[in-house]
Motif scaffolding. Sequence first.
Motif, PDB file in Angstrom:
ATOM      1  N   UNK A  36       0.802  -1.215   0.000  1.00  0.00           N
ATOM      2  CA  UNK A  36       0.000   0.000   0.000  1.00  0.00           C
ATOM      3  C   UNK A  36       0.844   1.278   0.000  1.00  0.00           C
ATOM      4  N   UNK A  37       1.890   1.325   0.822  1.00  0.00           N
ATOM      5  CA  UNK A  37       2.730   2.525   0.856  1.00  0.00           C
ATOM      6  C   UNK A  37       3.488   2.715  -0.455  1.00  0.00           C
ATOM      7  N   UNK A  38       3.996   1.615  -1.018  1.00  0.00           N
ATOM      8  CA  UNK A  38       4.676   1.692  -2.312  1.00  0.00           C
ATOM      9  C   UNK A  38       3.735   2.176  -3.405  1.00  0.00           C
ATOM     10  N   UNK A  39       2.510   1.644  -3.400  1.00  0.00           N
ATOM     11  CA  UNK A  39       1.524   2.065  -4.397  1.00  0.00           C
ATOM     12  C   UNK A  39       1.131   3.519  -4.185  1.00  0.00           C
ATOM     13  N   UNK A  81       3.664  10.249  -6.485  1.00  0.00           N
ATOM     14  CA  UNK A  81       4.897  10.798  -7.032  1.00  0.00           C
ATOM     15  C   UNK A  81       5.061  10.572  -8.526  1.00  0.00           C
ATOM     16  N   UNK A  82       4.697   9.394  -9.021  1.00  0.00           N
ATOM     17  CA  UNK A  82       4.881   9.098 -10.444  1.00  0.00           C
ATOM     18  C   UNK A  82       3.692   9.600 -11.261  1.00  0.00           C
ATOM     19  N   UNK A 115       1.181  11.559 -10.026  1.00  0.00           N
ATOM     20  CA  UNK A 115       0.876  12.939  -9.638  1.00  0.00           C
ATOM     21  C   UNK A 115      -0.497  13.131  -9.019  1.00  0.00           C
ATOM     22  N   UNK A 116      -1.101  12.036  -8.538  1.00  0.00           N
ATOM     23  CA  UNK A 116      -2.405  12.138  -7.891  1.00  0.00           C
ATOM     24  C   UNK A 116      -2.220  12.406  -6.400  1.00  0.00           C
ATOM     25  N   UNK A 117      -2.971  13.340  -5.842  1.00  0.00           N
ATOM     26  CA  UNK A 117      -2.822  13.623  -4.409  1.00  0.00           C
ATOM     27  C   UNK A 117      -3.412  12.520  -3.541  1.00  0.00           C
ATOM     28  N   UNK A 118      -2.743  12.231  -2.440  1.00  0.00           N
ATOM     29  CA  UNK A 118      -3.223  11.232  -1.491  1.00  0.00           C
ATOM     30  C   UNK A 118      -4.448  11.711  -0.742  1.00  0.00           C
ATOM     31  N   UNK A 119      -5.324  10.751  -0.396  1.00  0.00           N
ATOM     32  CA  UNK A 119      -6.514  11.016   0.407  1.00  0.00           C
ATOM     33  C   UNK A 119      -6.429  10.090   1.612  1.00  0.00           C
ATOM     34  N   UNK A 120      -6.503  10.631   2.800  1.00  0.00           N
ATOM     35  CA  UNK A 120      -6.348   9.885   4.051  1.00  0.00           C
ATOM     36  C   UNK A 120      -4.973   9.193   4.097  1.00  0.00           C
ATOM     37  N   UNK A 121      -3.998   9.724   3.387  1.00  0.00           N
ATOM     38  CA  UNK A 121      -2.659   9.130   3.350  1.00  0.00           C
ATOM     39  C   UNK A 121      -1.997   9.206   4.722  1.00  0.00           C
TER      40      UNK A 121
END
Length: 139
Positions: A15-18, A24-25, A27-33
């Motif tokens: 999950x963290x790698x994905x 980062x690759x 360019x989508x912002x994380x949600x509840x990251x």
Amino acid sequence: MDVRLDHLVCWVSDQLGSLRFYEQVIGLPGVRAEEFREGEAAFPSVRVSPETILDLMTYDASRGVEEGTGVKGSAGHPVNHLCLAVGKEDFDALKVRLKQHGVEISGSGTNSFGAQGIAPETIYFPDPDGNVLEVRYYE
């Protein structure tokens, strides 16, 4: 009928790698990251559009997802289910049409997290090929 794509659930091995890849690759912002990193959320998501997110769920979680949708054999496919968000009136009308066409609602939920926050009600049902659809509304 006003229908929008709410979220897709993707099986991932890390999950963290994905999350790093999509942030980062792609360019989508994380949600509840941060909540996921702190152990407060079961999975992280990334935002695809203002109304659509992609959930990054481990295959190990598949048993719970299958139990949640109520559709036997739904876990383990590359796409677990497709969720559509509609208005409350369309949601109620859909439930009537499903019944009229002999489509059984296989699962349901309340206060379910999605791309637009918490949905008061959600239903699950399979399409003719066994693909799982979730439909929800937001207030």
